[in-house]
Design an enzyme around this catalytic site. Structure first.
Site, PDB file in Angstrom:
ATOM      1  N   HIS A  14       0.860  -1.190   0.000  1.00  0.00           N
ATOM      2  CA  HIS A  14       0.000   0.000   0.000  1.00  0.00           C
ATOM      3  C   HIS A  14       0.892   1.234   0.000  1.00  0.00           C
ATOM      4  O   HIS A  14       1.293   1.732   1.052  1.00  0.00           O
ATOM      5  CB  HIS A  14      -0.925  -0.032   1.212  1.00  0.00           C
ATOM      6  CG  HIS A  14      -1.946   1.068   1.233  1.00  0.00           C
ATOM      7  ND1 HIS A  14      -3.158   0.953   1.880  1.00  0.00           N
ATOM      8  CD2 HIS A  14      -1.944   2.324   0.691  1.00  0.00           C
ATOM      9  CE1 HIS A  14      -3.845   2.075   1.738  1.00  0.00           C
ATOM     10  NE2 HIS A  14      -3.118   2.931   1.022  1.00  0.00           N
ATOM     11  N   GLU A 197     -11.286   3.268   5.690  1.00  0.00           N
ATOM     12  CA  GLU A 197     -10.244   4.163   6.227  1.00  0.00           C
ATOM     13  C   GLU A 197     -11.004   5.217   7.044  1.00  0.00           C
ATOM     14  O   GLU A 197     -10.929   5.229   8.272  1.00  0.00           O
ATOM     15  CB  GLU A 197      -9.455   4.802   5.086  1.00  0.00           C
ATOM     16  CG  GLU A 197      -8.389   5.804   5.543  1.00  0.00           C
ATOM     17  CD  GLU A 197      -7.697   6.520   4.374  1.00  0.00           C
ATOM     18  OE1 GLU A 197      -8.241   6.523   3.253  1.00  0.00           O
ATOM     19  OE2 GLU A 197      -6.595   7.104   4.605  1.00  0.00           O
ATOM     20  N   ASP A 275       1.747   4.041   2.819  1.00  0.00           N
ATOM     21  CA  ASP A 275       0.721   4.888   2.189  1.00  0.00           C
ATOM     22  C   ASP A 275       1.340   6.060   1.415  1.00  0.00           C
ATOM     23  O   ASP A 275       1.511   5.963   0.198  1.00  0.00           O
ATOM     24  CB  ASP A 275      -0.279   5.381   3.248  1.00  0.00           C
ATOM     25  CG  ASP A 275      -1.648   5.711   2.693  1.00  0.00           C
ATOM     26  OD1 ASP A 275      -1.884   5.480   1.503  1.00  0.00           O
ATOM     27  OD2 ASP A 275      -2.491   6.205   3.464  1.00  0.00           O
TER      28      ASP A 275
HETATM   29  N1  ADE Z   1      -4.517   8.765  -1.988  1.00  0.00           N
HETATM   30  C1  ADE Z   1      -3.303   8.828  -1.448  1.00  0.00           C
HETATM   31  N2  ADE Z   1      -3.336   8.432  -0.172  1.00  0.00           N
HETATM   32  C2  ADE Z   1      -4.611   8.090   0.118  1.00  0.00           C
HETATM   33  C3  ADE Z   1      -5.290   7.598   1.264  1.00  0.00           C
HETATM   34  N3  ADE Z   1      -4.671   7.362   2.415  1.00  0.00           N
HETATM   35  N4  ADE Z   1      -6.614   7.381   1.167  1.00  0.00           N
HETATM   36  C4  ADE Z   1      -7.263   7.622   0.034  1.00  0.00           C
HETATM   37  N5  ADE Z   1      -6.680   8.070  -1.071  1.00  0.00           N
HETATM   38  C5  ADE Z   1      -5.359   8.306  -1.041  1.00  0.00           C
HETATM   39 ZN    ZN Z   2      -3.693   4.772   0.438  1.00  0.00          ZN
END
Ligand code: ADE
Ligand code: ZN
Length: 315
Positions: A14, A197, A275
């Site tokens: 990710h 999330e 991320d």
């Molecule tokens: N694009 C980049 N990082 C992200 C995240 N944490 N959640 C959603 N879209 C993203």
């Molecule tokens: Zn992400």
């Protein structure tokens, strides 16, 4: 102090390439491309990295990506990330890229893809890091625009392994993209999606049932739904969790509240990822280190998390 964490062989599952754009490279690319920036220097930009939620981060992330213009820029971005992987014993990576962030600014799809892919191929040869690239659709844009992007990608079908779904989660449920994901799967592509999330457990159900995803990106809100937890455990569906991201974006108020180890001990196949490391204060090792510092993660748990990442690879 964290050498043992750094030394664990790991996969990163990710990672948004645009989110690995460090401020120093951002300024260097702005200079190379003669782009005026709204920040005076690297420190001023870094001090803007304070977010109350996902959207505040995304606004800055899309602004930062504007310095990426040429094939060489995308190559340099990807290569810098691969050097970090090498330094942290990340032996396999499955990064996302967001073509619409660039095509909407007039950068041709193939410019983006060629730069990224060439760096990934060189990374395999020169650094020994294997990869699978994931094309991610921006969920705040329309289904029609996602279809257009998939069409642009098809001449380069063999460059990717999967499609994903990212950007603003609330108000953009997975069902909005069911048909475009169906089309991607009919082309032999695998699917993943950001879900749970900021969004509710229902979005995770939809991602599993309608988008037929292989992995859940984030998924930390699954813990609010016991039936969903049971399914994720029974089917061993991997979660790509990003601890530093979750605290920077206030998904959890404090790392001590993070649920990743609780999930691990319940038998969920959780993995540790960065991320958007340039914005959230660290790459994979720093994410492991935060779990050690704040949650008392043991060596045995760290090894299991690293092994999960290797097991949850799509390729
Ligand atoms: N694009 C980049 N990082 C992200 C995240 N944490 N959640 C959603 N879209 C993203
Ligand atoms: Zn992400």
């Amino acid at each position: 102090m964290y050498d043992w964490l750094n030394a664990l062989p790991k996969a990163e599952l990710h990672l948004h390439l645009e989110g690995s754009l460090e401020p120093e490279l951002l300024f260097a690319l702005a200079e190379r491309n003669k782009i005026a920036l709204p920040w005076n220097n690297v420190e001023a930009l870094r001090s803007a990295y304070a977010f109350n939620n996902l959207q505040e981060f995304l606004d800055l992330y899309y602004a930062g990506a504007d310095v990426l213009r040429t094939e060489q820029d995308f190559y340099d971005l990807t290569w810098a990330y691969l050097l970090k992987c090498k330094a942290q014993n990340v032996i396999h990576t499955e990064p996302f890229f967001d073509p619409q962030t660039h095509t909407d600014r007039g950068i041709p799809f193939e410019v983006v893809l060629r730069g990224i892919k060439q760096a990934l191929v060189d990374g395999e040869k020169q650094l020994g890091i294997s990869h699978g690239l994931i094309l991610s659709f921006l969920r705040h844009l329309s289904e029609e625009e996602a279809f257009k992007t998939l069409e642009q990608a098809m001449p380069f079908r063999d460059a990717f392994i999967a499609v994903g779904l990212d950007s603003s989660e609330m108000g953009h449920p997975p069902r909005k993209f069911q048909r475009v994901f169906d089309k991607a799967r009919s082309e032999g592509l695998l699917t993943v999606a950001h879900a749970g999330e900021e969004g509710p457990p229902e979005y995770i159900w939809e991602a599993l049932d309608l988008l037929k995803i292989e992995r859940i990106d984030h998924g930390v809100r699954a813990i609010e739904d016991e039936r969903l937890m049971q399914r994720i455990i029974d089917e061993q569906i991997p979660l790509t969790v990003c601890p530093l991201s979750n605290t920077k974006l206030c998904v959890f108020d404090d790392m001590r509240q993070h649920n990743i180890l609780q999930m691990l001990e319940r038998g969920v196949k959780v993995t540790v990822n960065s991320d958007d490391p340039a914005y959230f204060g660290g790459y994979v090792t720093e994410n492991f280190a935060a779990l050690y510092d704040s949650l008392g993660m043991t060596q045995e748990q760290a090894k299991r998390l690293a092994q999960n990442s290797l097991d949850a690879r799509l390729v």
